[in-house]
Design a protein around this motif. Structure first.
Motif, PDB file in Angstrom:
ATOM      1  N   ASP A 196       6.516-101.803 -40.363  1.00  0.00           N
ATOM      2  CA  ASP A 196       6.034-102.673 -38.912  1.00  0.00           C
ATOM      3  C   ASP A 196       6.647-103.383 -38.154  1.00  0.00           C
ATOM      4  N   ALA A 197       7.780-104.242 -39.043  1.00  0.00           N
ATOM      5  CA  ALA A 197       8.781-105.581 -37.645  1.00  0.00           C
ATOM      6  C   ALA A 197       9.599-104.223 -37.354  1.00  0.00           C
ATOM      7  N   ALA A 198      10.379-103.455 -38.227  1.00  0.00           N
ATOM      8  CA  ALA A 198      11.756-102.995 -37.548  1.00  0.00           C
ATOM      9  C   ALA A 198      10.765-102.090 -36.043  1.00  0.00           C
ATOM     10  N   GLU A 199      10.184-101.199 -36.138  1.00  0.00           N
ATOM     11  CA  GLU A 199       8.990-100.773 -34.917  1.00  0.00           C
ATOM     12  C   GLU A 199       8.958-101.676 -33.905  1.00  0.00           C
ATOM     13  N   SER A 200       9.003-102.928 -34.393  1.00  0.00           N
ATOM     14  CA  SER A 200       9.139-104.314 -33.288  1.00  0.00           C
ATOM     15  C   SER A 200       9.778-103.358 -31.649  1.00  0.00           C
ATOM     16  N   GLU A 201      10.958-103.440 -32.702  1.00  0.00           N
ATOM     17  CA  GLU A 201      12.755-103.444 -31.704  1.00  0.00           C
ATOM     18  C   GLU A 201      12.882-104.570 -31.316  1.00  0.00           C
ATOM     19  N   ILE A 202      12.884-105.807 -32.430  1.00  0.00           N
ATOM     20  CA  ILE A 202      13.126-106.864 -31.174  1.00  0.00           C
ATOM     21  C   ILE A 202      14.602-107.328 -32.393  1.00  0.00           C
ATOM     22  N   TYR A 203      14.594-106.612 -33.487  1.00  0.00           N
ATOM     23  CA  TYR A 203      16.735-106.752 -34.514  1.00  0.00           C
ATOM     24  C   TYR A 203      17.663-106.356 -34.006  1.00  0.00           C
ATOM     25  N   ASP A 204      18.038-106.575 -34.293  1.00  0.00           N
ATOM     26  CA  ASP A 204      19.985-106.326 -33.974  1.00  0.00           C
ATOM     27  C   ASP A 204      20.361-105.348 -35.000  1.00  0.00           C
ATOM     28  N   ILE A 205      20.098-105.840 -35.918  1.00  0.00           N
ATOM     29  CA  ILE A 205      20.424-105.107 -37.127  1.00  0.00           C
ATOM     30  C   ILE A 205      19.092-104.950 -38.386  1.00  0.00           C
TER      31      ILE A 205
ATOM     32  N   MET B  54      30.267-108.203 -52.877  1.00  0.00           N
ATOM     33  CA  MET B  54      30.698-109.644 -52.114  1.00  0.00           C
ATOM     34  C   MET B  54      30.796-110.403 -50.834  1.00  0.00           C
ATOM     35  N   THR B  55      29.977-111.315 -50.748  1.00  0.00           N
ATOM     36  CA  THR B  55      29.655-111.801 -49.374  1.00  0.00           C
ATOM     37  C   THR B  55      29.974-111.224 -48.186  1.00  0.00           C
ATOM     38  N   LYS B  56      31.988-111.364 -48.544  1.00  0.00           N
ATOM     39  CA  LYS B  56      32.855-111.022 -47.141  1.00  0.00           C
ATOM     40  C   LYS B  56      32.679-110.238 -46.709  1.00  0.00           C
ATOM     41  N   GLU B  57      32.146-108.957 -47.614  1.00  0.00           N
ATOM     42  CA  GLU B  57      31.864-107.560 -47.711  1.00  0.00           C
ATOM     43  C   GLU B  57      30.818-107.727 -46.441  1.00  0.00           C
ATOM     44  N   LEU B  58      29.597-107.941 -46.940  1.00  0.00           N
ATOM     45  CA  LEU B  58      28.489-107.529 -46.447  1.00  0.00           C
ATOM     46  C   LEU B  58      28.617-108.875 -44.731  1.00  0.00           C
ATOM     47  N   LEU B  59      29.600-109.394 -44.892  1.00  0.00           N
ATOM     48  CA  LEU B  59      29.728-109.739 -43.345  1.00  0.00           C
ATOM     49  C   LEU B  59      30.404-108.975 -42.634  1.00  0.00           C
TER      50      LEU B  59
ATOM     51  N   ARG C 235      31.163-105.616 -42.568  1.00  0.00           N
ATOM     52  CA  ARG C 235      29.964-104.374 -42.350  1.00  0.00           C
ATOM     53  C   ARG C 235      29.197-104.959 -41.173  1.00  0.00           C
ATOM     54  N   LEU C 236      28.604-106.418 -41.026  1.00  0.00           N
ATOM     55  CA  LEU C 236      27.496-106.783 -40.068  1.00  0.00           C
ATOM     56  C   LEU C 236      28.418-106.558 -38.975  1.00  0.00           C
ATOM     57  N   ARG C 237      29.240-107.431 -38.480  1.00  0.00           N
ATOM     58  CA  ARG C 237      29.979-107.360 -37.151  1.00  0.00           C
ATOM     59  C   ARG C 237      30.739-106.423 -37.049  1.00  0.00           C
ATOM     60  N   ALA C 238      31.232-105.099 -37.467  1.00  0.00           N
ATOM     61  CA  ALA C 238      31.140-103.944 -37.567  1.00  0.00           C
ATOM     62  C   ALA C 238      29.612-103.326 -37.013  1.00  0.00           C
ATOM     63  N   LEU C 239      28.724-103.291 -37.567  1.00  0.00           N
ATOM     64  CA  LEU C 239      28.198-102.726 -36.418  1.00  0.00           C
ATOM     65  C   LEU C 239      27.677-103.320 -35.153  1.00  0.00           C
ATOM     66  N   VAL C 240      27.682-105.132 -35.346  1.00  0.00           N
ATOM     67  CA  VAL C 240      27.385-105.897 -33.874  1.00  0.00           C
ATOM     68  C   VAL C 240      28.149-104.436 -32.883  1.00  0.00           C
ATOM     69  N   ARG C 241      29.426-105.020 -32.933  1.00  0.00           N
ATOM     70  CA  ARG C 241      30.409-104.395 -31.686  1.00  0.00           C
ATOM     71  C   ARG C 241      30.264-102.820 -31.747  1.00  0.00           C
ATOM     72  N   ARG C 242      29.375-102.415 -32.583  1.00  0.00           N
ATOM     73  CA  ARG C 242      29.756-101.254 -32.405  1.00  0.00           C
ATOM     74  C   ARG C 242      28.493-100.645 -31.131  1.00  0.00           C
ATOM     75  N   ASN C 243      27.581-101.300 -31.340  1.00  0.00           N
ATOM     76  CA  ASN C 243      26.197-101.950 -30.800  1.00  0.00           C
ATOM     77  C   ASN C 243      26.063-102.713 -29.451  1.00  0.00           C
ATOM     78  N   ILE C 244      27.349-103.304 -29.132  1.00  0.00           N
ATOM     79  CA  ILE C 244      27.159-104.314 -28.113  1.00  0.00           C
ATOM     80  C   ILE C 244      29.247-104.157 -27.546  1.00  0.00           C
TER      81      ILE C 244
ATOM     82  N   ASP D 206      37.293-109.035 -29.837  1.00  0.00           N
ATOM     83  CA  ASP D 206      37.601-110.820 -30.246  1.00  0.00           C
ATOM     84  C   ASP D 206      36.384-111.480 -30.450  1.00  0.00           C
ATOM     85  N   GLY D 207      35.524-111.563 -30.876  1.00  0.00           N
ATOM     86  CA  GLY D 207      34.422-112.597 -30.339  1.00  0.00           C
ATOM     87  C   GLY D 207      33.906-112.822 -29.586  1.00  0.00           C
TER      88      GLY D 207
END
Length: 227
Positions: A38-47, A104-109, A111-120, A124-125
């Motif tokens: 239900d939350a995912a279908e709201s389309e308010i999330y970036d990831i 590892m936390t570093k790997e999770l973060l 992966r998230l940064r890579a998905l953000v860059r891919r999407n928008i 360089d931040g």
């Protein structure tokens, strides 16, 4: 950035929420598959960060249903399963990336940064649109035409971030209210108008030609102006 975390392991969810909020992500957490869908279908999330083994509906089913509805939000799937077939199933279900527990936390973060860059549009931040640049680390708005800059408040930053990520689209007040204040918030639409006014003033302060236009009866759109 607003993230959706669907994870039923209480300790894991608490740890992830804490880590992500320290990294300045807004996080909404759900512990079962039906609520997560239900939350995912709201389309308010970036990831969407999605565990596989969930009560009610598993992560594969959620990913499939989300994609069937045409929702393109990046999905990072988490699972304790490391077999190749499980990874293939996750990716075939619609996930964009796959992370095996424990991680590892570093790997999770990363992966998230890579998905953000891919999407928008990020380099360089920095998020960019027209003659403006938004520094995601310092919440600083800059005009590339004249070098002027100003620090944004949290809400101003999130409004511009949302507009840049959805450039070319008209976003409604309801979408802003959900995106910036969250599903559980009782924020009213006039909150959106107030902070939209503040954000416009910051754009004018740096002398940007990019501007936020109100579209009568519909919402707001970020436009380049005469750049």
């Amino acid at each position: 950035m607003r993230l959706l975390l669907v994870e039923d392991e209480k300790r894991m969810a608490q740890a992830l929420c804490e880590i992500l909020r320290l990294e300045k992500y807004e996080v909404d957490h759900y512990a079962d598959g039906n609520s997560g869908l239900d939350a995912a279908e709201s389309e308010i999330y970036d990831i969407i960060i999605l565990d596989v083994m969930l009560p009610g509906m598993n992560g594969y089913e959620i990913a499939r249903k989300v994609r069937q509805k045409g929702i393109r939000t990046p999905i990072l799937m988490l699972t304790a399963k490391s077999e190749l077939d499980d990874k293939v199933t996750g990716l075939d279900s619609g996930a964009d990336d796959y992370l095996t527990k424990p991680f590892m936390t570093k790997e999770l973060l990363a992966r998230l940064r890579a998905l953000v860059r891919r999407n928008i549009n990020m380099l360089d931040g920095n998020l960019s649109f027209g003659d403006i640049s938004l520094d995601t680390n310092t919440s600083t708005l800059s005009c590339t035409g004249n070098g002027q800059s100003v620090r944004l408040s949290e809400k101003e930053y999130r409004i511009l971030e949302y507009l840049i990520a959805n450039q070319g689209q008209i976003l409604t007040r309801e979408q802003f209210a959900l995106k910036i204040w969250g599903v559980e918030s009782d924020a009213e639409y006039n909150n959106v108008e107030v902070y939209m006014s503040f954000t416009r003033k910051k754009l004018a302060f740096v002398g940007a030609k990019a501007e936020i236009k109100a579209v009568r009866g519909m919402g707001y759109e970020l436009r380049c102006g005469n750049v």
